[in-house]
Write a protein that holds these residues in place. Structure first.
Motif, PDB file in Angstrom:
ATOM      1  N   LEU A   3      -6.700   4.122   5.401  1.00  0.00           N
ATOM      2  CA  LEU A   3      -6.837   2.676   5.525  1.00  0.00           C
ATOM      3  C   LEU A   3      -7.817   2.327   6.628  1.00  0.00           C
ATOM      4  O   LEU A   3      -7.889   3.015   7.657  1.00  0.00           O
ATOM      5  CB  LEU A   3      -5.490   2.019   5.850  1.00  0.00           C
ATOM      6  CG  LEU A   3      -4.342   2.159   4.838  1.00  0.00           C
ATOM      7  CD1 LEU A   3      -3.111   1.452   5.361  1.00  0.00           C
ATOM      8  CD2 LEU A   3      -4.756   1.595   3.494  1.00  0.00           C
TER       9      LEU A   3
ATOM     10  N   THR B 193      -3.173   5.223  -2.128  1.00  0.00           N
ATOM     11  CA  THR B 193      -4.145   5.805  -1.194  1.00  0.00           C
ATOM     12  C   THR B 193      -4.497   7.254  -1.542  1.00  0.00           C
ATOM     13  O   THR B 193      -5.507   7.767  -1.075  1.00  0.00           O
ATOM     14  CB  THR B 193      -3.618   5.742   0.247  1.00  0.00           C
ATOM     15  OG1 THR B 193      -2.330   6.384   0.318  1.00  0.00           O
ATOM     16  CG2 THR B 193      -3.477   4.300   0.712  1.00  0.00           C
TER      17      THR B 193
ATOM     18  N   ILE C  73       0.860  -1.176   0.000  1.00  0.00           N
ATOM     19  CA  ILE C  73       0.000   0.000   0.000  1.00  0.00           C
ATOM     20  C   ILE C  73       0.897   1.226   0.000  1.00  0.00           C
ATOM     21  O   ILE C  73       1.633   1.477   0.951  1.00  0.00           O
ATOM     22  CB  ILE C  73      -0.940   0.002   1.222  1.00  0.00           C
ATOM     23  CG1 ILE C  73      -1.817  -1.259   1.204  1.00  0.00           C
ATOM     24  CG2 ILE C  73      -1.805   1.252   1.232  1.00  0.00           C
ATOM     25  CD1 ILE C  73      -2.681  -1.418   2.427  1.00  0.00           C
TER      26      ILE C  73
END
Length: 589
Positions: free
Chosen positions: A445, A418, A413
Motif C-alpha cells: 500500500l 494486495t 483492503i
C-alpha cells in the motif's frame, strides 16, 4: 398489494352480513376513458370488464344508493399515454388526467367510503395532490416499512410450508419489494425449512429492478423494460453528481436522462411519467424528486457503471471518445463519492449474469491508460467492485492500481486484493477504510496526501501506517480490530462461546451487508479456524444466518437473518452460557 388485501377483507365482511356495502376495486392503470367521460361511464365499463355487462345498471344503482366502498388504485398511472402525448404544462396534465377521480368524488353519495391510492411523488406537493384529486376532506395515510413481525407474517403467507422466516438485511422492508423476493425465493426453500441458496444482495436487486421496471411499462406505453431501467439508472447517475445534495432529482435531470437513453427530446407528458418512476418520492421543492430509500438509490447507480465497464473493455478509442459514451464516463468521474458496497455487488452480479466478469479487469487497465478519465471516482468505483472478489475479477497482469483524486465511501483492503495488485492512492478521501492485512503486507500500500475519516486495522498495522504514507493527523478515527473484540476475549467464557459472540457481533452489530467467510478468521488471533467453521455451520443450521455461494468455500458470503436479531443480541450480551439449543449443540460438539 395493500388494496388487494383490503378488498378481500371488505368482501368477507359483506358476505358475512357485517356490512351492507360491498367493495368495488378499480385498477386505474387498466381503465380506458377520455376527458368527456364521468365516473358512471367508468363504472359501466368496469362492470363489462369483470363479466357483469348485463348487471351494469344495477352496479351503478348500488353505487348511487351508497351500497359500495370504492377502491381506486393507481392515480399516478393515469398518464399511460405519456410517451406519445404532447402538452404544455406539468400541472395541467396532472390535473387533467385526474378528472375521473374528481368525478367519482363529486358524484358519489356523501357517506360513501372512497379509498384512493398512488405514488405521492407523482405530484410536486401534497397540496397539489389534494387539489388534483379533489380530496379536500380525506384522511391521508402513508405506507411505511413493515415491522419485523409484519415481515414474518408476509413471509409465511407467501411460503406457508417454511417454518422459519428469513429477513434479509439488504432489503428495504416494503411490502411490494418483499413480495417479489419471497415469491422468487419460494422454490429454493425445502420442506424441512433449510435455506438452500437465497438471493445475494446483488442478484436480489437486479431481480427487483427488472420487476419494478417491467411493471412501469403499463404506464410508459411504448417503452421496453430495459429502457425503463436504463432511464432510472441514468437518473441515479445524474443524482450522484449533486455535490451538495446527492440523490436530489430535478426535471432537468429527468430530461437529460431521457435524451441520453431514448436519443430524442422529451415532451412534458414524458417527464410526468418519469417523475413518478419506482423508487422516487416527492422532493423539497416543486418538480423535484428524491429516492425513497437509499438502498434503491445505490442499487440504481450500478447500471451506468456496468455500461462504463463494457465500454472501456472494448479498448476502442473511437467508441470510448464518442459523444454519448464519453459524456457518461465523465459524469462517473465527477460524482460526489465512489460506489457503495451495495452498488458494487449489483455491478458484479450483472456482469456475472452476462458472463462478462472478465471485463472488469480490462476496464481498469483501459481507464488507467486514459489521461482524460483516469482521475476521479470512476476508477474508485471499479476498485470497490474488484475488491469484492479480487481472485475472480482481477487478472494477474494488473500489477499496480493507481488512483488519483477520488472519494471512497467504504473500501476494504484484503490480502486477496494486495496479493494481485499493489495499490497507490493520491489525493484521495476515505469515509471508511478497512485495512485487513498483516503488518508484513503493508508494503503493498502507498498513500500520498490522503485523508481518512474512519480507519480500521490491526494494532501491528497501525504501528506501520507511516511507512505507507498515512500519518495520524490524516486520520480522524482509528479503530483497532484486535481491541474491538478484546472485551469478549478477556472474559472467562469457553473459547467456543467467545468465537460465537464475535461472529454474531460481526454479522448483526457491525455495518455492511454480508461478510466473506475469510473475514471471520481476522481479528481473532490464536483462535483455531476449525472452531470458527464449527460455529458458522451451527448458525447456518439454526437459521440465524444464510449464505450466498457454497458454505465451505472461502469466497462464500454470510448474511445475518434479521428475523433472529433479538436472539443474536441476547447471545452477544449475555455473560453466562444460556440454555439455548444452538449454544448447547456447539457445547456438545
Amino acid at each position: 398489494m395493500t388494496f388487494r388485501e383490503l378488498f378481500f377483507r371488505l368482501a368477507e365482511q359483506y358476505e358475512s352480513g357485517e356490512t351492507y356495502r360491498f367493495p368495488v376495486y378499480i385498477n386505474l392503470s387498466d381503465t380506458a376513458f377520455d376527458e368527456n367521460d364521468d365516473f358512471i361511464d367508468l363504472l359501466e365499463r368496469h362492470a363489462k370488464w369483470v363479466g357483469l355487462r348485463s348487471e351494469r345498471e344495477k352496479l351503478v344503482h348500488a353505487w348511487t344508493s351508497d351500497c359500495c366502498v370504492l377502491i381506486l388504485d393507481g392515480f399516478d398511472e393515469l398518464i399511460r399515454a405519456g410517451f406519445t402525448r404532447l402538452t404544455t404544462s406539468s400541472r395541467d396534465i396532472r390535473y387533467a388526467s385526474s378528472h375521473i377521480i374528481r368525478s367519482a368524488i363529486e358524484q358519489s353519495p356523501g357517506s360513501t367510503p372512497i379509498l384512493i391510492s398512488g405514488r405521492q411523488s407523482y405530484f410536486s406537493s401534497f397540496d397539489e395532490m389534494r387539489a388534483c384529486l379533489g380530496a379536500r376532506d380525506f384522511a391521508h395515510v402513508s405506507l411505511h416499512d413493515l415491522s419485523e413481525s409484519e415481515v414474518k407474517i408476509l413471509f409465511h403467507k407467501i411460503n406457508p410450508t417454511t417454518r422459519n422466516a428469513v429477513i434479509m438485511d439488504w432489503l428495504p422492508q416494503r411490502a411490494l419489494l418483499l413480495a417479489y423476493i419471497y415469491f422468487e425465493l419460494g422454490p429454493q426453500l425445502s420442506g424441512d425449512t433449510e435455506l438452500l441458496n437465497p438471493l445475494s444482495p446483488g442478484d436480489g436487486w437486479n431481480l427487483l429492478l427488472n420487476r419494478l421496471c417491467a411493471r412501469e411499462t403499463r404506464v410508459a406505453k411504448g417503452a421496453e423494460p430495459r429502457q425503463i431501467r436504463r432511464l432510472l439508472e441514468r437518473i441515479a447517475l445524474l443524482a450522484r453528481t449533486n455535490i451538495s445534495d446527492p440523490g436530489r432529482i430535478t426535471s432537468l435531470h429527468v430530461a437529460d436522462a431521457y435524451r441520453d437513453v431514448m436519443e430524442m427530446e422529451p415532451d412534458i407528458s414524458v417527464q410526468q411519467v418519469l417523475m413518478r418512476f419506482p423508487g422516487l418520492t416527492a422532493g423539497h421543492a416543486n418538480e423535484e424528486r428524491g429516492f425513497i430509500d437509499n438502498a434503491i438509490f445505490e442499487a440504481a447507480q450500478a447500471g451506468t457503471i456496468v455500461e462504463a465497464i463494457r465500454a472501456l473493455a472494448t479498448n476502442s478509442d473511437n467508441y470510448i471518445n464518442s459523444e454519448a459514451i464519453f459524456r457518461m464516463l465523465r459524469l462517473l468521474t465527477k460524482t460526489r463519492s465512489g460506489a457503495s458496497q451495495l452498488t458494487a455487488r449489483v455491478v458484479v452480479s450483472a456482469l456475472r449474469m452476462d458472463g462478462q466478469s472478465g471485463q472488469l479487469s480490462a476496464a481498469i487497465k483501459a481507464l488507467m491508460n486514459n489521461n482524460n478519465l483516469s482521475n476521479g471516482n470512476l476508477l474508485a468505483d471499479l476498485l470497490v467492485c474488484a475488491a469484492l472478489e479480487p481472485e475472480v475479477l482481477l487478472r494477474k497482469e494488473i500489477k499496480k492500481i493507481q488512483i488519483h483524486v477520488a472519494a471512497f465511501q467504504e473500501l476494504e483492503i484484503t490480502p486477496e486484493l494486495t496479493s494481485i495488485a499493489q495499490l497507490l492512492f493520491e489525493d484521495c478521501i476515505f469515509d471508511v477504510l478497512n485495512i485487513s492485512l498483516d503488518s508484513s503486507q503493508i508494503e503493498r500500500l502507498e498513500f500520498s496526501k490522503c485523508r481518512v475519516k474512519e480507519l480500521s486495522c490491526s494494532a501491528d498495522v497501525a504501528q506501520r501506517l507511516t511507512k505507507c504514507g498515512l500519518r495520524d493527523d490524516q486520520i480522524e478515527i482509528k479503530t483497532l480490530i484486535d481491541a474491538t473484540n478484546s472485551d469478549i476475549m478477556a472474559t472467562s467464557l469457553p473459547e467456543w462461546f467467545k468465537v460465537l459472540k464475535i461472529i454474531l457481533r460481526k454479522l448483526f452489530n457491525q455495518p455492511g451487508s454480508g461478510r466473506k467467510k475469510t473475514s471471520f478468521y481476522r481479528g481473532v488471533h490464536g483462535i483455531n479456524n476449525e472452531l470458527i467453521d464449527k460455529c458458522l455451520n451451527a448458525l447456518l443450521r439454526h437459521n440465524l444466518v444464510y449464505v450466498t455461494g457454497t458454505p465451505h468455500s472461502d469466497a462464500s458470503v454470510w448474511h445475518p437473518n434479521r428475523a433472529a436479531s433479538k436472539r443474536a443480541s441476547f447471545l452477544v450480551d449475555t455473560i453466562n452460557i444460556p440454555d439455548d439449543v444452538l449454544v448447547q449443540e456447539i457445547k456438545r460438539e
